[in-house]
Write an enzyme that holds these catalytic residues in place. Structure first.
Site, PDB file in Angstrom:
ATOM      1  N   LYS A   1       0.855  -1.195   0.000  1.00 43.99           N
ATOM      2  CA  LYS A   1       0.000   0.000   0.000  1.00 43.99           C
ATOM      3  C   LYS A   1       0.890   1.245   0.000  1.00 43.99           C
ATOM      4  O   LYS A   1       1.881   1.308   0.730  1.00 43.99           O
ATOM      5  CB  LYS A   1      -0.917  -0.009   1.224  1.00 43.99           C
ATOM      6  CG  LYS A   1      -1.983   1.079   1.211  1.00 43.99           C
ATOM      7  CD  LYS A   1      -2.927   0.912   2.418  1.00 43.99           C
ATOM      8  CE  LYS A   1      -3.992   2.006   2.448  1.00 43.99           C
ATOM      9  NZ  LYS A   1      -4.862   1.879   3.640  1.00 43.99           N
TER      10      LYS A   1
ATOM     11  N   SER B   1      -9.722   2.320   2.591  1.00 42.92           N
ATOM     12  CA  SER B   1      -8.808   3.015   1.717  1.00 42.92           C
ATOM     13  C   SER B   1      -7.864   2.103   0.942  1.00 42.92           C
ATOM     14  O   SER B   1      -7.306   2.504  -0.079  1.00 42.92           O
ATOM     15  CB  SER B   1      -7.970   3.996   2.543  1.00 42.92           C
ATOM     16  OG  SER B   1      -7.141   3.288   3.446  1.00 42.92           O
TER      17      SER B   1
ATOM     18  N   SER C   1      -9.982  -0.006   6.820  1.00 42.32           N
ATOM     19  CA  SER C   1      -9.347   0.084   5.497  1.00 42.32           C
ATOM     20  C   SER C   1      -8.641  -1.174   5.016  1.00 42.32           C
ATOM     21  O   SER C   1      -8.238  -1.255   3.852  1.00 42.32           O
ATOM     22  CB  SER C   1      -8.350   1.242   5.470  1.00 42.32           C
ATOM     23  OG  SER C   1      -9.040   2.465   5.480  1.00 42.32           O
TER      24      SER C   1
END
Ligand SMILES: [Mg+2]
Ligand SMILES: [Zn+2]
Lengths: 119, 498, 502
Positions: free
Chosen positions: B77, B152, B176
């Site tokens: 990420k 996210s 997330s």
């Protein structure tokens, strides 16, 4: 001496940047907050945000329903205490690494636009 | 080969049936084939990944003792600092920034010889539930490209579901990791707060953020969990205790005699029928596997969302103050005679997206003099009440369960202009972050009404992360028997390669 | 029309408030492992943490906490069983995170005091300065303003930032308001900062160099009519960088406030900057709109909760309190008040004590450091501690005089030589060929020569008029270039002229 003089300041009627009471924010309130947060905002953005905040603040203000005086606040999920590091020097970044992301640099220093305000 | 689990890939590497370079190249090829459609990656580090893979192969050839996931590729990420590799957090304000240091998670990945393919898309600074808030455009759900992959960490979950990587790193501040896992039919774990170092994780909300493993199977997440977890002296909030034995738990998958608590408040109204049906079915399977299902109540969870949307914005308003155009990142308006202050103001106007600004302003308000007690202070008290609810619930049950989110993946653009509706996505995941406990989401099937994946959430007490792995593995095994094949086999083909 | 200070204090009562920032002398910074050594090349002592790179996290330096607790104990504070760091949010380019990690409502140390003694018209008088809190925070980077004529911020075209100082541990010591000092407010302020400096130096927690900024004082001053209850509006004078300036700044602000008030004006609450050259203050940022710092508990750090055992362990390491030490030394050395005050004023107490500990008698040690050596330091305009002469050197010189190997006059030459960098006393004696003439034959030759030249005076002495001998002795000393022992000269001379010596 922010803490200590607080009472003296209040005696003198010095105003912190006060906003209107809860659950709604005017365009001017948002402008003040944007100033504190250092974000330039267009007139349209200010108006839109102040409208959105009326809804959002209504929703978040619910926290006050259950937050009585007898409830201790929790600022951190773990009850950790006294986490320290030993006073030992470890190698720093090289100045090249430190400055590698700088938008501008000069004489091994970060070059920034003129700083106004307090000297 | 790319449809194997990470554990299977690792076994093939050990057996000499393939090499890390071949495996890495296969994934790079897959990314090249499908990522124009999926847009899971913001940056693909082809050279770096292949170099790392070649190094692992060399070590293996020399007979060095390697870690369990050595040579297996991973998607990172873009909120994690990786030395020399662009790290944007999905924001314009960090475009082009290459950290001069590695986050602890990245250092641990490298230590374990896990090959980092590149950086995945995300909502800007991890603020969002759809990955639509990325400054670099949305990521598409491999199950239906017109739908969101969650957020996210939508880039990481989509990469897994599209077989672009068998492993991924996510971060979870309010869901997330778990919500993207739920809506893409993958597995995601938010470890106990402090279980994985936050050093090098670009902070959104410091007291809630936690990095964790994402994969397509429970065992794979466990293997990755053990690779990245552990005490870090560079993070003062990191727990100085042995890592829970999550791999052993995932391998045994034994739930006999375990008490599983169904949280009354995290089900019912507002939850899609297909979500509720899959949840009930999973409970039956767990009961059949020998667990005892009990009901627990957490009356203060209804305030969790409100408290979260005060605490997270407050902390982010301060954490994101450092993006000021002075030392790194974007600089706008630096013309003759401009002041530092005006450059900061203009840069932050241009560099931050709408949701980030919204939260910074909200947080600035919640912390401001005269409003602190009413907003931030009250939210911290709610946090205490939620933690107490969990403590009471865990007196009755070993783990707690709920649907991961109220609905399946919605359409891109559907909720873009309604922040409150968007925030509701995280209603079932947020309490976990507020109390710092562990949470997992794994697929429990497809909703009848739309054929999209549904997530099942398991919550375990602080530093008892192994419990959610036992339950997750048991449920996964039971479901697999029922389905006859992994759920992702039902996903539509992307880019032809199967 | 400038008011006289006497007019000011006849009408108004000053109220003081002092805030002192102290840089601790830890090896590494407050929240990261970067070195704290002063004067390094720009941006060579920075890392992801102190540059506030995205993702970096602070970890507290244990030594800094210990130093702060020690300071609290030395200032008679209570040590909080639970304290926390907070974020103080405001934007400033020399502060990388755009918040300062500081402490707000939960400082480490609270409620202490410092007693100071000053000379008043009625003799020495003690004042108690109460300490509100002692807390930890971090320093900022340094900016260099380029393009302006003065290197100052106004008129500069741009600035260059060096973050080597960013994150140096700072301790902030805040007093309660100090009323009741009357006309002695400037002296009390100076004495308080001096006492604080001595305590901190004795603790060994800081370099306490005001000129380098490792100890900085902000002086808050307000006036109210004598007898009035309500506090007047204060001004805050920043970064006053010497003890003398503390006194001047307070006095100057008192006069400035009084002039404003007498003219029917009002004092503006603001930050002011002290100007060394004029002794006046200049207006800085107005605080009419106080900054909203949005303090909240620092979520990246956990609370500091020292247990009693740790605190007692630290208490056991505290050195003797400077005021008690001064009393003890005065007694042991048998020094009159005035001399003691002179030594304290000249800041030579430590160095005199060190000299005495190396074997010198107190009187001689004192007279060297306070006399000849202080004079040379003044001439050269450098601090006495920075001269190239050590307590060891002075102790050796005193020993040589006592042994009769040097006269006082010769010893002065040796001191000069040591300070000039010619080496240790023995080296200077050897290189310069300095020695007492002990050879009676050589002395007698000189005496005979002098007596032959000054027959009239010699005759007076021969007739019993002993005071006249002084002139002859002086001449003999001159003849022997000062290297003779005057007492021996006198003995031989009187013998030569038929006068018995006793
Ligand atoms: Mg301060
Ligand atoms: Zn540093």
């Amino acid at each position: 001496m922010d803490c200590y003089w607080k009472w003296a300041d209040s005696q003198l009627g010095l105003n912190l940047i006060r906003l209107k009471p809860m659950s709604s924010l005017s365009r001017d309130d948002v402008a003040k907050l944007a100033g504190l947060a250092r974000i330039e905002m267009s007139e349209e953005e200010l108006v839109n945000l102040s409208q959105e905040f009326t809804v959002i603040l209504d929703a978040v203000a619910r926290v006050q329903e259950v937050a009585g005086a007898d409830v201790e606040p929790t600022s951190h999920p773990l009850p950790l205490r006294n986490v320290f590091r030993a006073d030992v020097v470890v190698p720093s970044l090289t100045p090249e690494e430190a400055l590698s992301g700088a938008p501008a640099q000069e004489e091994q220093r970060f070059r920034v636009p003129q700083i106004l305000g307090e000297e | 080969m790319i449809r194997n689990s990470a554990a299977e890939m690792a076994a093939k590497l050990v057996a000499g049936e393939t090499t890390s370079v071949a495996l890495t190249q296969a994934h790079l090829d897959r990314i090249a084939a499908v990522d124009t459609d999926v847009h899971a990656f913001l940056y693909v580090d082809t050279e770096g990944a292949l170099a790392q893979a070649a190094a692992v192969d060399a070590k293996r050839a020399k007979g060095e003792k390697l870690s369990p996931l050595a040579g297996v590729p991973l998607a990172l990420k873009d909120v994690m600092a990786q030395k020399g590799v662009p790290t944007t957090c999905g924001s314009k304000i960090l475009e082009g920034w290459r950290p001069p240091y590695d986050s602890t998670v990245v250092a641990n990945l490298k230590k374990n010889d896990i090959v980092i393919l590149g950086k995945t898309n995300m909502d800007e600074f991890a603020m969002g539930s759809s990955t639509e808030n990325s400054a670099y455009g949305p990521t598409h759900n491999p199950w239906d490209l017109s739908r969101i992959p969650g957020g996210s960490g939508g880039g990481s979950s989509a990469a897994l579901a599209a077989f672009e990587a068998p492993l991924a790193i996510g971060t979870d501040t309010g869901g997330s990791i778990r919500q993207p896992a739920a809506v893409t039919g993958t597995v995601g774990v938010k470890p106990t707060y402090g279980g994985v170092s936050r050093f090098g994780l670009v902070a959104f909300s410091s007291s809630l953020d936690q990095a964790g493993p994402c994969a397509r199977t429970v065992l794979d997440t466990a293997l990755l969990h053990e690779a990245i977890a552990g005490h870090d002296p560079k993070d003062a909030t990191s727990i100085n205790a042995p890592v829970p034995q999550v791999v052993a738990a995932a391998k045994s998958g034994d739930v006999k005699g375990m008490k599983i608590g169904v949280v009354k408040e995290l089900n019912g109204d507002g939850y899609q029928p297909g979500v509720r049906a899959r949840f009930e079915e999973s409970l039956e399977l767990l009961a059949k596997a020998g667990a005892e299902i009990v009901e627990v109540s957490a009356p203060n969870f209804e305030y969790a969302l409100a408290a979260y949307y005060l605490i997270a914005p407050s902390e982010c308003s301060s954490n994101l103050a450092r993006f000021d155009a002075m030392r790194y990142g974007l600089r706008v308006g630096d013309i003759d005679g401009a002041s530092a202050e005006s450059v900061m103001n203009l840069t932050r106007e241009v560099g931050f997206g709408k949701e980030v600004k919204r939260r910074i302003i909200l947080g600035t308000y919640a912390l401001s003099s005269g409003y602190y007690d009413a907003y931030y202070g009250s939210a911290q008290k709610v946090r205490t009440l939620i933690t107490q609810d969990f403590i009471k619930a865990f007196e009755k049950a070993d783990v707690l369960v709920s649907p991961t989110c109220p609905t399946t993946a919605f359409k891109i653009g559907e909720k873009a202009n309604d922040p409150l509706a968007m925030y509701l996505n995280d209603i079932a995941t947020i309490p976990v972050n507020m109390a710092g406990i562990g949470g997992m989401s794994l697929p429990s099937g497809l909703a009848d009404e739309d054929g999209l994946p549904v997530g099942f959430q398991i919550m375990s007490p602080v530093m008892k992360d192994e419990r959610m792995y036992s339950v997750g593995a048991a449920l996964e095994a039971a479901l697999l028997t029922q389905w006859g094949a992994p759920l992702l086999d039902k996903a539509p083909l992307l880019g032809g390669a199967r | 029309m400038t008011l006289s200070y006497d007019d000011v204090v006849a009408k108004y009562e000053p109220v003081l408030g002092l805030e002192v920032h102290v840089e601790l002398n830890t090896n590494s910074k407050m929240f990261c492992g970067c070195s704290t050594v002063f004067g390094a090349e720009p941006n060579t002592q920075t890392c992801p943490v102190c540059l506030a790179l995205p993702g970096a996290l602070p970890v507290v330096n244990e030594k800094a906490i210990e130093s702060t607790i020690k300071i609290g104990l030395a200032l008679n504070c209570s040590i909080a069983p639970f304290s926390r760091f907070a974020r103080k949010n405001y934007f400033y380019p020399d502060m990388p995170k755009n918040f300062q990690i500081s402490q707000y409502d939960e400082p480490i140390c609270v409620d202490g005091y410092v007693d100071v003694e000053i000379e008043t018209d009625e003799g020495p008088k003690k004042f108690r300065v109460e300490v509100e809190r002692v807390h930890m925070e971090e320093d900022t980077g340094k900016s260099l303003h380029v393009g302006g004529a003065t290197g100052r911020i106004h008129g500069a075209e741009y600035s260059l930032l060096d973050y080597n100082r960013a994150g140096i541990p700072l301790v902030e010591i805040v007093t309660k308001i100090v009323p009741g000092t009357g006309k002695y407010a400037p002296e009390v302020a100076k004495a308080y900062v001096a006492e604080l400096r001595d305590i901190l130096r004795a603790l060994g927690v800081s370099d306490v160099k005001m000129e380098q900024g490792s100890l900085r004082c902000d002086a808050n001053v307000s006036l109210r009519l004598i007898g009035a209850e309500k506090l007047g509006t204060r001004s805050e004078t920043k970064n006053v960088n010497s003890l003398r300036s503390v006194e001047r700044a307070v006095r100057g602000e008192m006069i400035r406030h009084a002039e404003l008030l007498n003219a029917g004006g009002r004092v503006v609450q603001e930050t002011r900057h002290f100007q060394e050259d004029t002794g006046l203050t200049r207006s800085g940022r107005s605080k009419e709109q106080a900054e909203d710092y949005r303090y909240f508990p620092e979520p990246d750090l956990v609370p500091v909760a020292p247990d009693a055992a740790w605190i007692e362990e630290l208490r056991a390491t505290l050195p003797e309190r400077p005021s008690i030490r001064r009393k003890r030394l005065q007694e042991v050395w048998a020094v009159p008040d005035k001399e003691m005050a002179a030594m304290i004023n000249a800041d030579v107490l430590d160095i005199v004590e060190a000299t005495v500990l190396l074997g010198s008698d107190p009187t001689k040690a004192r007279s060297w450091w306070l006399g000849e050596i202080s004079r040379i330091a003044n001439d050269k305009n450098i601090a006495i501690a920075n001269l190239a002469i050590t307590p060891q050197d002075v102790a050796e010189i005193v020993a040589l005089v006592n042994a009769g190997e040097l006269t006082d006059k010769l010893a002065r030459q040796v001191v000069e030589g040591v300070i000039a960098g010619e080496g240790q006393p023995a080296d200077v004696v050897a290189k310069r060929g300095i020695k007492v003439v002990n050879d009676d034959g050589a002395l007698m030759a000189a005496i005979e020569k002098v007596c032959a030249e000054q027959t009239e005076t010699a005759e007076k002495v021969r007739n019993g008029h002993l005071p006249a001998a002084g002139a002859l002795i002086g001449a003999v000393m001159k003849e022997t270039k000062g290297q003779a022992d005057a007492a021996r000269v006198r003995e031989l001379l009187l013998g030569h002229l038929g006068q018995a010596t006793s």
